[in-house]
Motif scaffolding. Structure first.
Motif, PDB file in Angstrom:
ATOM      1  N   VAL A  57      -3.098   0.518   3.003  1.00 37.36           N
ATOM      2  CA  VAL A  57      -1.957   1.310   2.544  1.00 37.36           C
ATOM      3  C   VAL A  57      -1.122   0.503   1.561  1.00 37.36           C
ATOM      4  CG1 VAL A  57      -1.827   2.619   4.704  1.00 37.36           C
ATOM      5  CG2 VAL A  57      -0.442   0.541   4.435  1.00 37.36           C
ATOM      6  N   ILE A  59       3.040   0.578   0.319  1.00 36.20           N
ATOM      7  CA  ILE A  59       4.287   1.045   0.934  1.00 36.20           C
ATOM      8  C   ILE A  59       5.394   1.143  -0.108  1.00 36.20           C
ATOM      9  CG2 ILE A  59       5.982   0.607   2.752  1.00 36.20           C
ATOM     10  CD1 ILE A  59       3.684  -1.378   3.869  1.00 36.20           C
ATOM     11  N   ALA A  95       1.914  -4.080   1.135  1.00 35.86           N
ATOM     12  CA  ALA A  95       0.635  -3.397   1.344  1.00 35.86           C
ATOM     13  C   ALA A  95      -0.183  -4.181   2.341  1.00 35.86           C
ATOM     14  CB  ALA A  95      -0.124  -3.262   0.020  1.00 35.86           C
ATOM     15  N   ILE A  98      -5.873  -1.681   6.875  1.00 35.60           N
ATOM     16  CA  ILE A  98      -5.691  -0.927   8.112  1.00 35.60           C
ATOM     17  C   ILE A  98      -6.551  -1.522   9.218  1.00 35.60           C
ATOM     18  CG2 ILE A  98      -7.519   0.766   7.680  1.00 35.60           C
ATOM     19  CD1 ILE A  98      -5.443   2.917   8.633  1.00 35.60           C
ATOM     20  N   ALA A 104      -2.483   5.537   9.154  1.00 42.04           N
ATOM     21  CA  ALA A 104      -1.920   4.988   7.920  1.00 42.04           C
ATOM     22  C   ALA A 104      -0.424   4.726   8.073  1.00 42.04           C
ATOM     23  CB  ALA A 104      -2.189   5.939   6.758  1.00 42.04           C
ATOM     24  N   GLU A 105       0.280   5.652   8.737  1.00 42.41           N
ATOM     25  CA  GLU A 105       1.723   5.474   8.919  1.00 42.41           C
ATOM     26  C   GLU A 105       2.033   4.258   9.784  1.00 42.41           C
ATOM     27  OE1 GLU A 105       1.097  10.047   8.899  1.00 42.41           O
ATOM     28  OE2 GLU A 105      -0.002   8.259   9.532  1.00 42.41           O
ATOM     29  N   CYS A 107       0.120   1.654  10.205  1.00 40.96           N
ATOM     30  CA  CYS A 107      -0.245   0.480   9.410  1.00 40.96           C
ATOM     31  C   CYS A 107       0.887   0.107   8.462  1.00 40.96           C
ATOM     32  CB  CYS A 107      -1.535   0.768   8.633  1.00 40.96           C
ATOM     33  SG  CYS A 107      -2.052  -0.571   7.545  1.00 40.96           S
ATOM     34  N   ALA A 108       1.479   1.111   7.826  1.00 42.70           N
ATOM     35  CA  ALA A 108       2.552   0.849   6.865  1.00 42.70           C
ATOM     36  C   ALA A 108       3.754   0.201   7.539  1.00 42.70           C
ATOM     37  CB  ALA A 108       2.961   2.147   6.182  1.00 42.70           C
ATOM     38  N   MET A 128       3.171  10.591   3.277  1.00 52.05           N
ATOM     39  CA  MET A 128       1.867  10.037   2.940  1.00 52.05           C
ATOM     40  C   MET A 128       1.237  10.805   1.784  1.00 52.05           C
ATOM     41  SD  MET A 128      -1.246   9.291   5.618  1.00 52.05           S
ATOM     42  CE  MET A 128      -1.245  10.991   6.222  1.00 52.05           C
ATOM     43  N   VAL A 143      -6.690   3.615  -0.953  1.00 52.88           N
ATOM     44  CA  VAL A 143      -5.477   3.449  -0.154  1.00 52.88           C
ATOM     45  C   VAL A 143      -4.773   4.792  -0.038  1.00 52.88           C
ATOM     46  CG1 VAL A 143      -5.083   1.063  -0.914  1.00 52.88           C
ATOM     47  CG2 VAL A 143      -3.989   2.944  -2.147  1.00 52.88           C
ATOM     48  N   GLN A 144      -3.819   4.839   0.855  1.00 54.06           N
ATOM     49  CA  GLN A 144      -2.821   5.900   0.851  1.00 54.06           C
ATOM     50  C   GLN A 144      -1.462   5.241   0.707  1.00 54.06           C
ATOM     51  OE1 GLN A 144      -4.407   8.056   4.458  1.00 54.06           O
ATOM     52  NE2 GLN A 144      -3.820   9.846   3.254  1.00 54.06           N
ATOM     53  N   ILE A 146       2.396   5.173   1.440  1.00 54.26           N
ATOM     54  CA  ILE A 146       3.274   5.655   2.486  1.00 54.26           C
ATOM     55  C   ILE A 146       4.720   5.463   2.048  1.00 54.26           C
ATOM     56  CG2 ILE A 146       3.839   5.545   4.932  1.00 54.26           C
ATOM     57  CD1 ILE A 146       0.904   6.242   4.350  1.00 54.26           C
TER      58      ILE A 146
END
Length: 214
Positions: A57, A59, A95, A98, A104-105, A107-108, A128, A143-144, A146
């Protein structure tokens, strides 16, 4: 001189595939729309957990409600970190990769706490992004992003203490969101490299300002 600026690459040599821990090179064979067979060289990460759709992720941490500056506009949290592949200090957002079974949330919020010491909250309804592919012409890394707010009025955010690994050297700083594009230009002139996630976010803000989209 800052700590991160003291780093430098001292040697470059070929890497035997059997010694690679993070990535591998692969040769892909595919057919194009004319049915012609072609090949492609690609890099693949070796760190994506089984069952995970993403590698990690990024951030976007928005700092707000600062008691010391109650009327100040929101600021974005950035980092300076030396990156050996380009032998430069890079301006980045927080960042990280994961973990297996991690959202993902989650992880962020974990990476934000570990890298910066700040405790954040994922933005409701806009937390996200869709999955984003970093460089799909070269590798499969994705990645995503967040979106997180950091309430500076909370006691836990008054004296943040990062939990960095022994090999991590990260310096955090903030800039007003509205000035991010100009600050990116200034930092590049000073010799820093701008991570694409920072540059793209800054460009989006600047486009919205210039074309009065909001």
């Amino acid at each position: 001189m800052s700590t991160v600026s003291k780093s430098k690459v001292t040697a470059t040599e070929p890497l035997d595939p059997k010694d690679a821990r993070w990535v591998k090179l692969v040769k892909l064979t595919y057919t194009d729309p004319t049915a012609t067979v072609r090949t492609w060289e690609s890099a693949e990460r070796l760190t994506r957990p089984h069952g995970s759709a993403i590698d990690g992720v990024g951030i976007i941490a928005i700092m707000q409600n600062d008691p010391a500056h109650p009327s100040a506009p929101p600021r974005i949290l950035l980092q300076k970190q030396f990156r050996p592949p380009i032998d430069q200090v890079v301006i980045e957002v927080p960042a990280g990769l994961i973990d297996a079974g991690e959202t993902a949330e989650a992880c962020a919020l974990r990476e934000l706490r570990e890298e910066t010491g700040y405790r954040g909250r994922v933005v409701e309804g806009f937390g996200m992004t869709p999955v984003q592919w970093n460089d799909p012409g070269f590798c499969n890394t994705n990645v995503q992003m967040i979106h997180v707010t950091v309430d500076m009025s909370l006691p836990e955010n008054q004296n943040p203490k990062p939990e960095l690994e022994e090999s991590e050297f990260i310096e955090c700083f903030t800039v007003p969101m509205t000035d991010l594009y100009a600050e990116s230009e200034r930092l590049e002139r000073e010799g820093y490299a701008i991570d694409a996630r920072v540059g793209t976010f800054a460009e989006g803000i600047e486009v919205a300002k210039r074309w009065k989209l909001v």
